[in-house]
Enzyme design. Structure first.
Site, short mmCIF file in Angstrom:
data_model
loop_
_atom_site.label_atom_id
_atom_site.label_comp_id
_atom_site.label_asym_id
_atom_site.label_seq_id
_atom_site.Cartn_x
_atom_site.Cartn_y
_atom_site.Cartn_z
N LYS A 133 0.85 -1.20 0.00
CA LYS A 133 0.00 0.00 0.00
C LYS A 133 0.88 1.25 0.00
CE LYS A 133 -0.33 -0.29 5.05
NZ LYS A 133 -1.14 -0.84 6.15
N ARG A 177 -10.77 -0.18 14.42
CA ARG A 177 -10.69 0.53 13.14
C ARG A 177 -11.76 -0.01 12.20
NH1 ARG A 177 -4.74 0.87 10.40
NH2 ARG A 177 -5.16 -1.29 9.88
N HIS A 217 -6.29 -7.54 12.96
CA HIS A 217 -5.06 -6.73 12.99
C HIS A 217 -4.78 -6.32 14.43
CE1 HIS A 217 -1.93 -4.33 11.20
NE2 HIS A 217 -2.45 -3.17 11.54
N ARG A 224 0.92 -10.84 7.03
CA ARG A 224 0.89 -9.62 6.20
C ARG A 224 2.16 -8.83 6.48
NH1 ARG A 224 -3.99 -9.76 8.82
NH2 ARG A 224 -3.40 -7.94 10.05
N TYR A 253 14.77 31.86 3.81
CA TYR A 253 13.60 32.63 4.25
C TYR A 253 13.70 33.02 5.71
CZ TYR A 253 10.93 31.54 0.02
OH TYR A 253 10.48 31.45 -1.27
N CYS A 308 13.10 25.31 2.10
CA CYS A 308 12.13 25.93 1.19
C CYS A 308 11.29 24.85 0.52
CB CYS A 308 12.86 26.73 0.11
SG CYS A 308 14.14 27.84 0.73
N ASP A 329 11.36 23.81 -2.55
CA ASP A 329 12.08 22.99 -3.53
C ASP A 329 13.58 22.89 -3.28
OD1 ASP A 329 9.58 23.24 -5.10
OD2 ASP A 329 10.30 25.30 -5.29
C1 LIG Z 1 -0.37 -1.82 6.81
C2 LIG Z 1 -0.96 -3.07 7.33
C3 LIG Z 1 -0.15 -4.20 7.58
C4 LIG Z 1 1.36 -4.15 7.51
O1 LIG Z 1 1.87 -3.87 8.78
P1 LIG Z 1 3.43 -3.74 9.06
O2 LIG Z 1 3.51 -3.33 10.47
O3 LIG Z 1 3.92 -2.68 8.12
O4 LIG Z 1 4.03 -5.06 8.76
C5 LIG Z 1 -0.78 -5.38 7.94
N1 LIG Z 1 -2.11 -5.45 8.07
C6 LIG Z 1 -2.92 -4.39 7.87
C7 LIG Z 1 -4.38 -4.54 8.06
C8 LIG Z 1 -2.37 -3.17 7.52
O5 LIG Z 1 -3.17 -2.11 7.33
#
Ligand SMILES: *Cc1c(COP(=O)(O)O)cnc(C)c1O
Length: 389
Positions: free
Chosen positions: A40, A136, A166, A219, A265, A311, A313
């Protein structure tokens, strides 16, 4: 894909590091646990397409992204592996997910009711998300899970191919909350039949620390990029991680200024003596945030200080001595024995490493390295320009 850029600021992505990190995780968790490579946010800022390809070659079998758009972009760039969207998708876009063969996340019965109206005949593959304490997204109790299961089992339009949760604290030393979530997950999945589907709860931290608690997939996000999920567990990692991300630029202007000269600046910096000042073509619009002022970068294998305000850029650096225009400057990465790690930049910004690689914007081209040579360059700026003309 565009192979050029015309400004001397770029991200170097070491794909060999990604390969190492994926293989090390695979070895750590065993053949029976699949790796879902999380790409992602443009692969945490590294470049989703190249990271995805590399991870798949190294042993990952599935990809995950946050949004449907990211999944479609991967398909359009020629990725055929299974892709799971972790975030919420509009029910009305379910037909697109089917068309592109993308697996969506479901977490409410209402979504299924609505999605049903947008499916003609084919089947949408779904993973059920359970909320065991992250607060979440997710189904929060056994009753809601049961009604969701009843609804899908009576329909050929929906196929449940996975179920997951998660963790909120898998990267912390204190395991109490983690254990509560794990128990709740066990309870919920045991309330339904889950043979022959993917069952996954672990992110990087869980995979690294508890390879026996992963069910049949992990994951893998941050540690695939070679970064520790937290500083707390950095010293107890089971294998060494290789950082894949480096941020480079070059001196585009070098001048000697007399003591008292103001820089940038607000004229907030004043040369303390006669000084060599270099100008770098990177600024906050590249994600090199203003709050990084006074931080260090590497030039000629040494740490040197940024001076004056950053700045949009450009920004300025105080050089130890005269150096030629074109000298490489490393903002993140190594020069000889010196290293500025992603974690160091995160600390300066009072944030986490995840945010640092994500914040470097798409204006900065990504150069992909294998075996120390460039195999690809991605530069969305020029790619879009080419498409429009
Ligand atoms: C981003 C995400 C992960 C990855 O987690 P890491 O800590 O980067 O390994 C796994 N599961 C879900 C649902 C996520 O949103």
């Amino acid at each position: 894909m565009q192979h050029e850029f015309y400004r001397d600021t770029w991200v170097e992505v070491n794909l060999d590091a990604i390969t190492h990190n994926v293989k090390a995780m695979k070895h750590h968790i065993g053949e029976n646990v699949e790796i879902i490579a999380v790409v992602k946010a443009n692969g945490y800022g590294h470049g989703a397409y190249q990271v995805a390809k590399t991870a798949l070659d190294a042993g990952a079998s599935i990809l995950a992204v946050a949004f449907l758009d990211e999944a479609i972009a991967l398909r359009n760039s020629g990725i055929h592996a299974p892709i799971l969207v972790l975030g919420a998708t509009r029910a009305e876009n379910v037909d697109l997910a089917i068309k592109y063969n993308i697996t969506l996340t479901v977490f409410s019965l209402e979504w299924l009711y609505e999605a049903k109206q947008y499916i003609q005949k084919d089947t949408i593959n779904l993973h059920i998300k359970l909320d065991t304490g992250m607060g979440r997204l997710g189904v929060r109790n056994a009753e809601d899970l049961a009604s969701l299961m009843t609804f899908v089992s009576g329909s050929s339009l929906f196929a449940i191919t996975g179920i997951y949760t998660h963790f909120a604290t898998a990267d912390e030393i204190d395991l109490q909350y983690f254990n509560n979530q794990y128990e709740k997950f066990l309870e919920l999945i045991d309330s339904i039949s889950h043979e022959n589907i993917l069952v996954h709860c672990g992110n990087s931290a869980t995979g690294l620390r508890f390879p026996g608690k992963l069910f049949n997939a992990v994951r893998l996000g941050i540690s695939m990029y070679g970064l520790s999920p937290s500083l707390e567990i950095k010293n107890e990692l089971p294998y060494s991680l290789q950082e894949a991300f480096a941020l480079q630029t070059k001196l585009v202007h070098v001048k000697k200024v007399p003591k008292g000269t103001k820089v940038s600046y607000g004229a907030t910096y004043e040369a303390r003596e006669d000084e060599w000042i270099g100008t770098l073509p990177i600024g906050y619009a590249d994600g090199w945030l203003r709050s990084l002022k006074s931080s260090e970068v590497l030039v000629d294998d040494k740490r040197v200080e940024l001076v004056g305000r950053i700045c949009m850029d450009q920004c300025m650096v105080k050089l130890p001595y005269k150096l030629p225009v074109g000298t490489k400057v490393t903002l993140i990465g190594k020069q000889n024995n010196e290293q500025i790690s992603v974690d160091e930049v995160a600390e300066r910004l009072d944030t986490i490493n995840y945010e640092v690689t994500c914040m470097i914007t798409s204006r900065v081209p990504r150069m992909f390295y294998r075996n120390k040579s460039i195999i690809d360059v991605s530069n969305p700026l020029l790619t879009n320009m080419t498409r429009e003309c």
